[in-house]
Design a protein around this motif. Structure first.
Motif, PDB file in Angstrom:
ATOM      1  N   ILE A 154      67.901  39.824  45.039  1.00 16.29           N
ATOM      2  CA  ILE A 154      67.726  38.558  45.754  1.00 16.29           C
ATOM      3  C   ILE A 154      66.239  38.227  45.891  1.00 16.29           C
ATOM      4  O   ILE A 154      65.810  37.065  45.678  1.00 16.29           O
ATOM      5  N   SER A 155      65.450  39.256  46.220  1.00 18.93           N
ATOM      6  CA  SER A 155      64.010  39.023  46.389  1.00 18.93           C
ATOM      7  C   SER A 155      63.376  38.574  45.075  1.00 18.93           C
ATOM      8  O   SER A 155      62.571  37.624  45.043  1.00 18.93           O
ATOM      9  N   GLY A 156      63.718  39.244  43.982  1.00 21.06           N
ATOM     10  CA  GLY A 156      63.171  38.863  42.684  1.00 21.06           C
ATOM     11  C   GLY A 156      63.581  37.463  42.281  1.00 21.06           C
ATOM     12  O   GLY A 156      62.754  36.682  41.757  1.00 21.06           O
ATOM     13  N   TRP A 157      64.825  37.138  42.533  1.00 17.44           N
ATOM     14  CA  TRP A 157      65.310  35.802  42.183  1.00 17.44           C
ATOM     15  C   TRP A 157      64.583  34.727  42.984  1.00 17.44           C
ATOM     16  O   TRP A 157      64.170  33.692  42.439  1.00 17.44           O
ATOM     17  N   LEU A 158      64.412  34.961  44.290  1.00 15.33           N
ATOM     18  CA  LEU A 158      63.734  33.982  45.136  1.00 15.33           C
ATOM     19  C   LEU A 158      62.268  33.816  44.744  1.00 15.33           C
ATOM     20  O   LEU A 158      61.722  32.697  44.776  1.00 15.33           O
ATOM     21  N   ILE A 159      61.622  34.922  44.365  1.00 14.45           N
ATOM     22  CA  ILE A 159      60.221  34.831  43.946  1.00 14.45           C
ATOM     23  C   ILE A 159      60.103  33.973  42.693  1.00 14.45           C
ATOM     24  O   ILE A 159      59.216  33.113  42.569  1.00 14.45           O
ATOM     25  N   ASN A 160      61.040  34.199  41.767  1.00 16.85           N
ATOM     26  CA  ASN A 160      61.032  33.389  40.540  1.00 16.85           C
ATOM     27  C   ASN A 160      61.278  31.917  40.845  1.00 16.85           C
ATOM     28  O   ASN A 160      60.627  31.020  40.284  1.00 16.85           O
ATOM     29  N   VAL A 161      62.220  31.631  41.729  1.00 18.61           N
ATOM     30  CA  VAL A 161      62.528  30.259  42.096  1.00 18.61           C
ATOM     31  C   VAL A 161      61.324  29.582  42.713  1.00 18.61           C
ATOM     32  O   VAL A 161      60.952  28.448  42.333  1.00 18.61           O
ATOM     33  N   PHE A 162      60.692  30.262  43.693  1.00 19.18           N
ATOM     34  CA  PHE A 162      59.556  29.670  44.365  1.00 19.18           C
ATOM     35  C   PHE A 162      58.375  29.507  43.409  1.00 19.18           C
ATOM     36  O   PHE A 162      57.632  28.522  43.444  1.00 19.18           O
ATOM     37  N   THR A 163      58.191  30.512  42.537  1.00 18.23           N
ATOM     38  CA  THR A 163      57.090  30.452  41.579  1.00 18.23           C
ATOM     39  C   THR A 163      57.260  29.261  40.633  1.00 18.23           C
ATOM     40  O   THR A 163      56.314  28.507  40.363  1.00 18.23           O
ATOM     41  N   ASN A 164      58.485  29.093  40.108  1.00 17.28           N
ATOM     42  CA  ASN A 164      58.756  27.985  39.194  1.00 17.28           C
ATOM     43  C   ASN A 164      58.620  26.642  39.911  1.00 17.28           C
ATOM     44  O   ASN A 164      58.154  25.652  39.352  1.00 17.28           O
TER      45      ASN A 164
END
Length: 464
Positions: free
Chosen positions: A451-461
């Protein structure tokens, strides 16, 4: 009743060292067998043997029954088989079987061969054939039995003759000419119906009974359900072969409680505080190694295998909630599995109707997850984990979402595992131990990192 304090115990040991039989006997003659058994447990094997050989056969038999299994086994290894046989003769058949089963095959046969009472020896041999976890393995053959066609005077005469060899009488069992169980005859009936022409006219027909091959857990449930103090045991064609009494059930419940508690704590085998170090290590180390493997897997998950680009390096605040995620998953799973194991044990949960329980567990888990997720979200909003608002928001969203999913998964996993084990005929009590805790810990960390990795990717994009 006397009670030996520390000073008296030391004095008694001195008397045993001097082999002063008369004074030692005077010290213990007023003690209850259970107290003597406790005393024997405080002595070394040679001192305990000296005490046992001073007792009369009946008292020695009672003490032997009261002893802890390990203490009894060690003591019997020092006793001649002829001496064991004399004490076994004084026991009820079911207690005698429990004692004899602790001997190896050769000593078992030798002890039985030295029993003078041929009828009791035969009863013991018959009982040894039953599985120890069935009604046949727990029953005693000592009971009062009368024929349904007996008159009241003949019945009372038979009762008096048979009662001489029994310590407790709960019911009189009524059989037909083929020894098939027909009813029970409460002692009260001898007073309220003294002039009955035949027993079958005043007996209580069709009593609750169990077959010899019924598992003892089912017998225990029947005792609880019907508030029984004794239950007749019959063979496959309904012939009366024995009875189980409430004291046998209490012993079983105590043993089961100890076993389940140890399993829930990650201990394999029946372990006592006075067991040697190697036995304790053998019982405790396997689950500890499983926990160690789980910890290594968690470390691998947290490392991420991506060098400097790991999640924890990108957002150090995530590390603060790792103990929370892992611990919550283990606790929730243990709670759920413990409730299922308890329900299976006391009969309140029927394996045939698991759908209803699963639905109830899902609703319970959803509410718990919602409340805990809300609380952790409020905490992360009032106490940001990073000075960077974006990173703090990512951490808040990650821990809130992960905690919600972990509670849901752990609840359902902890419910399903013991149900599956029960279906596979494996003791579901093992599910309440570290197995559920370790599994939920690994799954929880995996969910948290994903979940943390996915959220980081979402926010980064999104920000990019």
């Amino acid at each position: 009743m006397k009670d030996l304090n520390e000073e008296s115990l030391h004095h008694l040991k001195e008397l045993i060292d001097r082999k002063d039989e008369d004074l030692v006997r005077s010290q213990i003659e007023d003690l209850h067998p259970a107290d003597i058994a406790e005393l024997v447990g405080d002595l070394n094997d040679e001192e305990a043997l000296f005490i046992m050989l001073l007792l009369d056969d009946e008292t020695a038999a009672d003490v032997l029954v009261e002893l802890d299994e390990d203490q009894r086994h060690d003591l019997m290894e020092l006793m001649p088989n002829e001496e064991i046989a004399k004490q076994v003769e004084q026991m009820d058949a079911d207690d005698a079987v429990d004692v004899i089963q602790e001997l190896d095959e050769e000593d078992r046969e030798d002890v039985i061969s030295h029993i003078d009472d041929v009828e009791q020896a035969g009863d013991i041999v018959d009982l040894l054939q039953y599985d120890e976890d069935t009604a046949g393995g727990y029953m005693s053959t000592e009971m009062v039995v009368v024929n349904e066609n007996m008159s009241m005077p003949d019945c009372i005469k038979a009762m008096r003759q048979q009662a001489e060899d029994l310590d407790e009488i709960y019911n009189i069992y009524v059989v037909d000419d083929d020894n098939r169980l027909k009813g029970i005859f409460p002692l009260k009936t001898t007073i309220t119906n003294p002039s009955a022409s035949k027993i079958k006219h005043v007996m209580e027909p069709d009593p609750i009974s169990v077959r010899t091959d019924t598992h003892i857990e089912d017998v225990t449930l029947d005792f609880e359900k019907y508030d029984l103090v004794a239950m007749p045991v019959v063979d496959s064609i309904g012939r009366l072969v024995g009875r189980i009494t409430i004291d046998d059930i209490i012993d079983r419940l105590r043993e089961q409680g100890e076993d389940n508690y140890q399993m829930a704590s990650g201990i394999w085998g029946d372990i006592e505080t006075d067991d040697n170090v190697f036995r304790q290590v053998r019982a405790r180390l396997p689950w500890l190694l499983i926990g160690l493997v789980g910890g290594i897997i968690n470390a691998m998950i947290l490392d991420g295998g991506e060098g400097d680009a790991t999640l924890l390096r990108l957002l150090p605040g995530l590390a603060l909630f790792i103990p929370l995620i892992g611990g919550t998953g283990g606790n929730v799973g243990t709670q759920s599995s413990a409730i299922v194991v308890q329900g299976l044990a006391n009969g309140s949960l029927d394996i045939k109707h698991v759908g209803k329980h699963l639905f109830k567990e899902f609703i319970t888990a959803f509410i718990n997850a919602l409340v805990m997720g809300l609380l952790i979200f409020l905490y992360t909003r009032f106490f940001p984990v990073d000075s960077d608002p974006t990173k703090s928001n990512i951490a808040a969203a990650a821990v809130t979402t992960s905690l919600f999913l972990v509670v849901m998964f752990a609840s359902l996993f902890g419910t399903v595992v013991p149900l599956v084990l029960e279906r596979l005929k494996i003791d579901p009590a093992i599910a309440t131990g570290p197995f559920v805790t370790v599994t939920n810990d690994i799954v929880g960390i995996t969910i948290y990192m994903a979940i943390s990795g996915w959220l980081i990717n979402v926010f980064t994009n999104f920000m990019g």
